[in-house]
Design an enzyme around this catalytic site. Structure first.
Site, PDB file in Angstrom:
ATOM      1  CG  LEU A  33     -13.381  30.596   3.544  1.00 53.43           C
ATOM      2  CD1 LEU A  33     -13.116  32.074   3.873  1.00 53.43           C
ATOM      3  CD2 LEU A  33     -13.488  30.422   2.018  1.00 53.43           C
ATOM      4  N   GLY A  36     -11.054  26.259   0.512  1.00 57.20           N
ATOM      5  CA  GLY A  36     -11.684  27.145  -0.472  1.00 57.20           C
ATOM      6  C   GLY A  36     -11.094  28.552  -0.421  1.00 57.20           C
ATOM      7  CE1 TYR A 140     -12.519  12.701  -1.971  1.00 59.67           C
ATOM      8  CE2 TYR A 140     -11.709  11.459  -3.863  1.00 59.67           C
ATOM      9  CZ  TYR A 140     -12.466  12.493  -3.345  1.00 59.67           C
ATOM     10  OH  TYR A 140     -13.182  13.301  -4.182  1.00 59.67           O
TER      11      TYR A 140
HETATM   12  N1  UFG Z   1       0.685  12.296 -10.731  1.00 58.67           N
HETATM   13  C1  UFG Z   1       2.040  12.224 -10.940  1.00 58.67           C
HETATM   14  N2  UFG Z   1       2.817  13.217 -10.417  1.00 58.67           N
HETATM   15  C2  UFG Z   1       2.315  14.249  -9.693  1.00 58.67           C
HETATM   16  C3  UFG Z   1       0.920  14.299  -9.477  1.00 58.67           C
HETATM   17  C4  UFG Z   1       0.132  13.289 -10.014  1.00 58.67           C
HETATM   18  O1  UFG Z   1       2.548  11.316 -11.586  1.00 58.67           O
HETATM   19  O2  UFG Z   1       3.090  15.094  -9.222  1.00 58.67           O
HETATM   20  C5  UFG Z   1      -0.168  11.246 -11.319  1.00 58.67           C
HETATM   21  C6  UFG Z   1      -0.961  10.477 -10.282  1.00 58.67           C
HETATM   22  O3  UFG Z   1      -0.233   9.362  -9.820  1.00 58.67           O
HETATM   23  C7  UFG Z   1      -2.190  10.060 -11.104  1.00 58.67           C
HETATM   24  C8  UFG Z   1      -2.353  11.202 -12.115  1.00 58.67           C
HETATM   25  O4  UFG Z   1      -1.106  11.887 -12.136  1.00 58.67           O
HETATM   26  O5  UFG Z   1      -1.921   8.904 -11.798  1.00 58.67           O
HETATM   27  C9  UFG Z   1      -3.423  12.175 -11.730  1.00 58.67           C
HETATM   28  O6  UFG Z   1      -3.202  12.553 -10.377  1.00 58.67           O
HETATM   29  P1  UFG Z   1      -4.012  13.711  -9.676  1.00 58.67           P
HETATM   30  O7  UFG Z   1      -3.462  13.858  -8.292  1.00 58.67           O
HETATM   31  O8  UFG Z   1      -4.060  14.912 -10.541  1.00 58.67           O
HETATM   32  O9  UFG Z   1      -5.486  13.148  -9.624  1.00 58.67           O
HETATM   33  P2  UFG Z   1      -6.004  11.763  -9.031  1.00 58.67           P
HETATM   34  O10 UFG Z   1      -6.283  10.879 -10.203  1.00 58.67           O
HETATM   35  O11 UFG Z   1      -5.167  11.224  -7.950  1.00 58.67           O
HETATM   36  O12 UFG Z   1      -7.274  12.255  -8.284  1.00 58.67           O
HETATM   37  C10 UFG Z   1      -8.433  12.536  -8.960  1.00 58.67           C
HETATM   38  C11 UFG Z   1      -9.296  13.442  -8.129  1.00 58.67           C
HETATM   39  C12 UFG Z   1      -9.735  12.723  -6.916  1.00 58.67           C
HETATM   40  C13 UFG Z   1     -10.315  11.375  -7.272  1.00 58.67           C
HETATM   41  C14 UFG Z   1      -9.346  10.590  -8.066  1.00 58.67           C
HETATM   42  C15 UFG Z   1      -9.872   9.250  -8.436  1.00 58.67           C
HETATM   43  O13 UFG Z   1      -8.596  14.602  -7.761  1.00 58.67           O
HETATM   44  O14 UFG Z   1     -10.699  13.492  -6.273  1.00 58.67           O
HETATM   45  O15 UFG Z   1      -9.060  11.307  -9.230  1.00 58.67           O
HETATM   46  O16 UFG Z   1      -8.824   8.315  -8.238  1.00 58.67           O
HETATM   47  F1  UFG Z   1     -10.565  10.675  -6.166  1.00 58.67           F
END
Ligand code: UFG
Length: 330
Positions: A33, A36, A140
């Site tokens: 948790l 979670g 990660y």
């Molecule tokens: N992004 C923004 N602004 C925000 C949040 C995200 O521009 O406020 C962009 C990030 O730079 C990225 C895209 O939106 O380009 C998606 O970002 P997320 O944080 O939603 O997801 P990630 O792609 O970083 O992460 C996901 C999974 C991870 C995995 C990763 C692979 O959550 O577990 O894809 O790179 F590792």
């Protein structure tokens, strides 16, 4: 059949737990948790609050008789992992080995593992197949890759079979489960917080990437589609299938700007947006080829249009505007 779902109170784990339960599989959830939510575990499931790094706790759970393990327990913030790699290698890698040792002590030989697209790192290839070189750009991804390597060698040496599922970007909501991290860093939940008036603006992390509109491209896949793949992978292993690695995405990439535009269409709200600096460890493009799992297990993403995923997440948000926090889980 009784399945131990480690990390089954998290976003993806709790959707899988629900779908297992609906299909008549008994799920026992172990979750510390830390990220979670107790409320997202179905009432009918046995829930144990504990850490997968605690061998004694694992022994107590396994002594009740477990046929297979699904392992979701991980920290998963790319940016945080760059700042604090020790946290990621300890929790995601070292504690996974404690879990695997408990499986060996109790002769449990079947494992479904939550891996990630982050194992591939920066690439010019799109879509990415499972054979693509593995060069994570952040701790990660590196910690998940270390687990994959351990599983490969364990499966050669011991009676141990696994399916490693490399998720791309999970999105959407299912039943009473939605995406609610604290702090929230993921694009779609943040965009919906802006739409709901809970945040003033969305910052786009860089608009000078080598992509058509300059913003990062990701492959978003509905959390219920991911869950369906887990159930299919479990059946495959239980039917005697060999250890395997599958990508899970929908094969179509969407830029950050496209996600913002889709969120505006779904919610009917204009989102104030600001261009900020790049987030360290972010690859420009990550899009999956999921042909292998389609060929092997007849899995395809059914619910993974941007509109559907954002729409489901928006409906969940309107039902639970403050996510799980009002129930005091943090
Ligand atoms: N992004 C923004 N602004 C925000 C949040 C995200 O521009 O406020 C962009 C990030 O730079 C990225 C895209 O939106 O380009 C998606 O970002 P997320 O944080 O939603 O997801 P990630 O792609 O970083 O992460 C996901 C999974 C991870 C995995 C990763 C692979 O959550 O577990 O894809 O790179 F590792």
């Amino acid at each position: 059949m009784r399945v131990l779902v480690v990390g089954g109170a998290g976003y993806i784990g709790s959707v899988v737990t629900r779908i297992l339960t609906q299909q008549g599989v008994e799920a026992v959830v172990l979750d510390n948790l830390i990220s979670g939510h107790r409320e997202s575990v179905p009432q009918s499931c046995r829930f144990v609050q504990g850490d997968m790094g605690d061998a004694g706790e694992l022994d107590r759970v396994f002594e009740d008789g477990i046929d297979a393990v699904m392992h979701f327990a991980a920290h998963s913030l790319v940016g945080e992992s760059v700042e604090n790699p020790a946290k990621y290698f300890d929790n995601n890698f070292a504690k996974s080995l404690v879990l695997f040792e408990a499986m060996r002590r109790h002769q449990v030989q079947t494992l479904i593992f939550s891996s990630t697209a982050a194992v591939y790192g920066e690439t010019n290839t799109s879509p990415i197949t499972e054979e693509h070189p593995l060069n994570p750009t952040n701790p990660y991804g590196e910690s998940k890759l270390a687990v994959e390597k351990a599983m490969k060698w364990y499966s050669r040496a011991y009676a141990f079979r696994y399916a490693s599922l490399r998720y791309f970007n999970a999105a959407g909501a299912f039943d009473a489960v939605g995406e609610d991290h604290s702090p929230e860093t993921h694009l779609i939940p943040i965009a919906l917080q802006v739409a709901a008036g809970q945040r003033d603006e969305l910052t786009i992390f860089g608009d000078q990437y080598p992509t058509p509109d300059g913003t990062c491209i990701r492959d978003y896949v509905h959390v219920a589609d991911l869950a369906d793949a887990h159930v299919k992978a479990l059946r495959y292993l239980c039917d005697g299938g060999d250890s395997v690695v599958f990508n899970l995405g929908n094969g179509t990439g969407h830029s950050v700007k496209e996600v913002v535009a889709a969120t505006e269409r779904v919610t009917g709200k204009k989102l104030p947006v600001r261009i900020g600096s790049v987030r360290s460890g972010d690859p420009a493009v990550l899009v999956a080829s999921s042909e292998k799992i389609t060929r092997s297990l007849s899995w395809t993403a059914q619910l993974s249009s941007l509109e559907r995923m954002i729409g489901d997440a928006w409906n969940w948000k309107q039902k639970y505007p403050r996510g799980y926090s009002f129930r005091g889980t943090h």
